[in-house]
Design an enzyme around this catalytic site. Structure first.
Site, short mmCIF file in Angstrom:
data_model
loop_
_atom_site.label_atom_id
_atom_site.label_comp_id
_atom_site.label_asym_id
_atom_site.label_seq_id
_atom_site.Cartn_x
_atom_site.Cartn_y
_atom_site.Cartn_z
N CYS A 153 0.86 -1.19 -0.07
CA CYS A 153 0.18 -0.06 0.19
C CYS A 153 0.90 1.15 0.04
O CYS A 153 0.69 1.99 -1.13
CB CYS A 153 -0.94 0.01 1.17
SG CYS A 153 -1.99 -1.37 1.34
N HIS A 204 -2.78 6.80 4.38
CA HIS A 204 -1.59 5.71 4.63
C HIS A 204 -0.07 6.25 4.20
O HIS A 204 0.64 5.41 3.56
CB HIS A 204 -1.96 4.23 4.07
CG HIS A 204 -1.25 3.19 4.70
ND1 HIS A 204 -1.01 1.91 4.18
CD2 HIS A 204 -0.71 3.20 5.97
CE1 HIS A 204 -0.63 1.15 4.99
NE2 HIS A 204 -0.21 1.67 6.10
#
EC number: 3.1.6.1
Length: 590
Positions: A78, A139
């Site tokens: 990610c 993130h």
């Protein structure tokens, strides 16, 4: 006076023409909606060959636009993949990599994050007059030195509006049956602490003033009681649920912990509201799904409705949410002047299982998955682009493209300029999308696992149709021949859990897209030539890499004082979602 009339008339005409020209330039800049799903496998969608998963809205988007079948993520996890998407640069250039096993932002208590000197697509579009919004998963870090500095907040990277989850879903986020009970208990406990604190202050002032006679031991005991109470509360809430599973609107935490099963629906409503607020101006909306990452929080309306268990339910719910966003674009009259892009950050997570239930995605015919730096299943993702009247509908492009291409593409369509002080690895997709060129501008793509180079892809410009891929390092599957790393949950990038290849394994993806049979000098006459060509390209590429701090190594260690808190630490549980009004205004910041 009569001769002046033509001059006045001509001046008015010129002014009108200039106004029209300026208006035309503004109209030529499209609105941009970027949709990224989390952990979605390329084989999970109907438009990519799945005939048992229902994804009608994404399939419609593919019919109305261009479908990219060799769309490549710059990383198979990610944080690095998203940093490359935002900056158009390999993660190794920004330092969004690790030389160890922690290859993503670990939690919200680490100072790691996307360096502030990186230029994102949001910052680029903001300079072009776009209103910019991010809704969903971030993130890319949050705090640096204190729990409130928010140095890595989306606002510092060109976004005007933010609502979403600054971290990522983890298994602790859902389900959480005790959440409401603990919120109520915390409220009572905090009231108790406040009353005791008031009593301490009153007794201390009274004793110092001579109004009351109480022993200092009693006062110190009450102070110790508060500290012990706070420590006991903090110690009982060490789960990521309380410190990482939270929602923010702007700079404010609105839910801690969040109700994960409703978060996706709220984000869709936020997206629709954003589209409505900015329907009369040019905007960028980056909608970053929490779906379809484990633990797969799914509403009751979709639970048990698919043929693929909870994962299938979550995918089909995600598709319905995409449909709502697309419908809103139509309803607000934005369809014809809005470029919509759909993708996943990387391949499906093969090792995500609960017993015999598969909780991760399907990567179709491609080997490997999430966490694997070189194998195709970890980095080949869906890629769909729709822009009515500008991009032909129903077109299929097999040429290699990259998530890093989105930054130069939006720069092109918005009239922006790329940064000249750094290497941009992405390429403008518009000539390829519109059919003005036959081949991708990429000749080589480099596939990293953390900071380690695992594979190189070469696309010759000789019309041979070959796509060569050389693997220098491959993960050791656990168990052997299982196709995944089921012992460690994610494959490693280095050490005893990988195999080093010299000479590298060579495949021609045009003939063997599943990477099942390595080529040898005996089976491929061009073997040695290709290996040498790739080695030379790799050497040239490595010479362009400037050493920087690896954000996901030493900086990726938790610090208690960086844990975000919506109240008075450590009493941080809250639910303000119904209380907070949506910010409005020219820059939408709050």
């Amino acid at each position: 006076m009569r001769p002046r009339r033509p001059l006045v008339f001509m001046s008015l005409v010129c002014a009108l023409l200039n106004t029209c020209q300026a208006h035309r330039v503004h109209d030529d800049k499209p609105n941009i909606v970027l949709i990224m799903v989390d952990d979605l496998g390329i084989g999970d969608l109907g438009c990519y060959g799945n005939d048992t998963m229902r994804t009608p809205h994404i399939d419609r988007l593919a019919r109305e636009g261009v479908r990219l079948t060799q769309h490549i993520s710059a990383a198979s996890l990610c944080s690095p993949s998203r940093s490359a998407f935002l900056t158009g640069r390999y993660p190794i250039r920004s330092g969004m990599v690790s030389s160890g096993n922690r290859r993503v932002i670990q939690n919200l208590a680490v100072p790691a994050g996307l360096p502030l000197n990186e230029t994102t697509l949001a910052a680029l579009l903001k300079k072009q007059g776009y209103s910019t919004g991010l809704i969903g998963k971030w993130h890319q870090g949050l705090n640096c030195d204190s729990r409130s500095d928010q140095c890595h907040h989306p606002y510092n990277y060109g976004f005007d509006y933010y609502y979403g989850m600054p971290f990522t879903l983890v298994d602790s986020c859902w389900p959480d049956p005790s959440r409401n009970t603990e919120l109520a208990f915390e409220s009572q406990l905090w009231l108790c602490v406040q009353l005791v604190a008031i009593a301490i202050l009153t007794l201390t002032f009274g004793k110092l003033s001579g109004w009351v006679s109480v022993p200092w031991l009693l006062i110190f005991s009450m102070i110790l009681f508060i500290f012990l109470l706070g420590y006991a509360w903090f110690s009982s809430h060490t789960s990521p649920l309380y410190w990482d599973c939270l929602l923010m609107r702007g700079h404010e935490i609105t839910e801690q912990p969040m109700k994960a099963e409703r978060a996706g629906s709220i984000m869709v409503k936020e997206a629709i509201s954003f589209l409505e607020r900015h329907s009369k101006e040019t905007f960028l909306l980056f909608f970053s799904f929490l779906h379809v990452h484990t633990p797969l929080p799914t509403t009751d309306d979709f639970t048990g409705t698919s043929k693929h268990g909870l994962y299938g339910d979550n995918v089909e719910e995600m598709d319905s949410m995409v449909g709502k966003i697309l419908d809103a674009i139509d309803d607000f009259g934005l369809r014809n002047n809005t470029l919509v892009y759909f993708t996943s950050d990387h391949g499906g997570h093969l090792e995500a299982r609960r017993g015999h239930a598969q909780l991760g995605g399907w990567n179709g015919i491609y080997k490997g998955g999430k966490g694997m730096g070189g194998w195709e299943g970890g980095i080949r993702v869906p890629g769909i682009v729709r822009w009515p009247g500008k991009v032909p509908a129903g077109r299929l492009i097999k040429e290699p493209t990259s998530l890093m291409d989105i930054l130069p593409t939006v720069a092109s369509v918005s009239g922006g300029s790329l940064p000249q002080d750094r290497v941009i690895d992405g390429r403008d997709l518009m000539p390829l999308l519109q059919g003005n060129v036959r081949h991708s501008e990429h000749e080589f793509l480099f596939h990293y696992c953390g900071s380690y180079l695992h594979a190189v892809r070469w696309i010759p410009k000789d019309d041979s149709g070959s796509v060569w891929k050389a693997h220098y390092v491959t993960p050791v599957f656990q168990p052997p021949a299982s196709g995944g790393c089921y012992v460690t949950s994610l494959c490693r990038c280095f050490g005893e859990q990988v195999t080093y290849h010299n000479p590298p394994l060579l495949f021609d993806l045009s003939r063997d897209p599943s990477e099942s049979t390595p080529l040898t000098p005996a089976t491929e006459p061009l073997h040695d030539f290709v290996i040498k060509k790739v080695a030379n390209a790799l050497k040239e590429h490595q010479e362009t890499i400037v050493p920087v701090t690896y954000q996901l190594s030493e900086l990726n260690q938790g610090r208690t004082w960086l844990k975000p808190c919506c109240g008075v630490f450590p009493f941080c549980l809250c639910d303000k979602e119904e209380e907070v009004s949506q910010p409005r205004g020219p820059n939408e910041k709050r």
